[in-house]
Design a protein around this motif. Structure first.
Motif, PDB file in Angstrom:
ATOM      1  N   GLU A  34      -3.199   1.569  -4.168  1.00 51.31           N
ATOM      2  CA  GLU A  34      -4.036   2.382  -3.299  1.00 51.31           C
ATOM      3  C   GLU A  34      -4.869   1.446  -2.425  1.00 51.31           C
ATOM      4  O   GLU A  34      -4.856   0.230  -2.591  1.00 51.31           O
ATOM      5  N   TYR A  35      -5.654   1.999  -1.530  1.00 50.76           N
ATOM      6  CA  TYR A  35      -6.535   1.179  -0.712  1.00 50.76           C
ATOM      7  C   TYR A  35      -7.655   0.600  -1.559  1.00 50.76           C
ATOM      8  O   TYR A  35      -8.156  -0.492  -1.291  1.00 50.76           O
TER       9      TYR A  35
ATOM     10  N   CYS B 207       3.154   3.038   2.964  1.00 43.10           N
ATOM     11  CA  CYS B 207       3.466   2.102   4.047  1.00 43.10           C
ATOM     12  C   CYS B 207       4.986   1.990   4.119  1.00 43.10           C
ATOM     13  O   CYS B 207       5.613   1.281   3.321  1.00 43.10           O
TER      14      CYS B 207
ATOM     15  N   ILE C 172       0.845  -1.185   0.000  1.00 47.57           N
ATOM     16  CA  ILE C 172       0.000   0.000   0.000  1.00 47.57           C
ATOM     17  C   ILE C 172       0.886   1.242   0.000  1.00 47.57           C
ATOM     18  O   ILE C 172       1.896   1.299   0.697  1.00 47.57           O
TER      19      ILE C 172
END
Length: 230
Positions: A205-206, A178, A175
């Motif tokens: 991305e999320y 992170c 991600i």
């Protein structure tokens, strides 16, 4: 905890829960063992769906469903044997559609090192002694994530998993922003290169965004792998 949930936490109750969850871990290990075969009976997408289901289902019911699934998988075949065998690792991955996209392009994820993958069940909890100490020991000694040192232990474990599941390529997904998974990537990449495994790094991305770019990069990675395998 006892006051909030209206329960009594005793050593006996903890040991009973540990036994129940250890059984889950044993069943999930058996599921992953089936993925070592030349034609795995289950895809990486389906395997993640199975694990995610266990995070919301009552544990006894989940174990029963796992047992039925294992019986069924031992009797079915698949066409995954013609696909590139992949090792997927990185940060938590809660969306099976991400793996599905990777597999639809020509690969099959046969093993992983994800927060909610093998790291979730690989190490059991001791059933003897103080149950709280046993839970703590399991937490500290399980398959390590990037926040734990030394990284050499994690690299050695990755190499072992890659050999056992006969991975032909590695996809490292993380991600964005992170720092833990992003910062350790060069060490992980070099560890796989020591045993001759190419690595593709994908930041995400999320949500499921940037799919076109992702497809292009995965397809190019597969083409390079196919040439190397031939």
């Amino acid at each position: 905890l006892e006051e909030t949930f209206g329960v009594k936490i005793t050593d006996e109750a903890l040991k009973k829960a540990i036994t129940l969850y250890n059984h889950t871990r044993t069943l999930l290990k058996q599921l992953y063992e089936l993925r070592k075969t030349d034609s795995p009976p289950i895809s990486g997408t389906e395997a993640l769906q199975v694990i995610l289901a266990g995070m919301i289902m009552p544990r006894e019911e989940y174990n029963h469903c796992l047992e039925r699934l294992l019986d069924r998988l031992q009797q079915v075949g698949s066409d995954y044997g013609e696909k590139i065998r992949l090792f997927l690792l990185g940060s938590e991955l809660e969306d099976p559609a991400y793996i599905q996209l990777i597999e639809e392009l020509g690969g099959v994820v046969v093993v992983d090192d994800l927060c909610n993958g093998m790291r979730y069940f690989e190490t059991g909890v001791a059933t003897s002694g103080d149950p709280l100490e046993a839970l703590a020991q399991r937490y500290l000694k399980r398959l390590p994530c990037p926040r734990l040192r030394p990284s050499s232990r994690r690299v050695a474990k990755h190499q072992e998993l890659a050999r056992e599941w006969r991975a032909q390529g590695v996809i490292y997904q993380s991600i964005k922003f992170c720092d833990l998974h992003g910062g350790v990537f060069p060490i992980i990449r070099d560890g796989f290169q020591e045993i001759g495994l190419p690595v593709l790094s994908l930041q995400r991305e999320y949500g499921m965004t940037g799919l076109g770019q992702m497809k292009t990069r995965v397809q190019a990675f597969y083409e390079n792998l196919a040439e190397a395998i031939i």
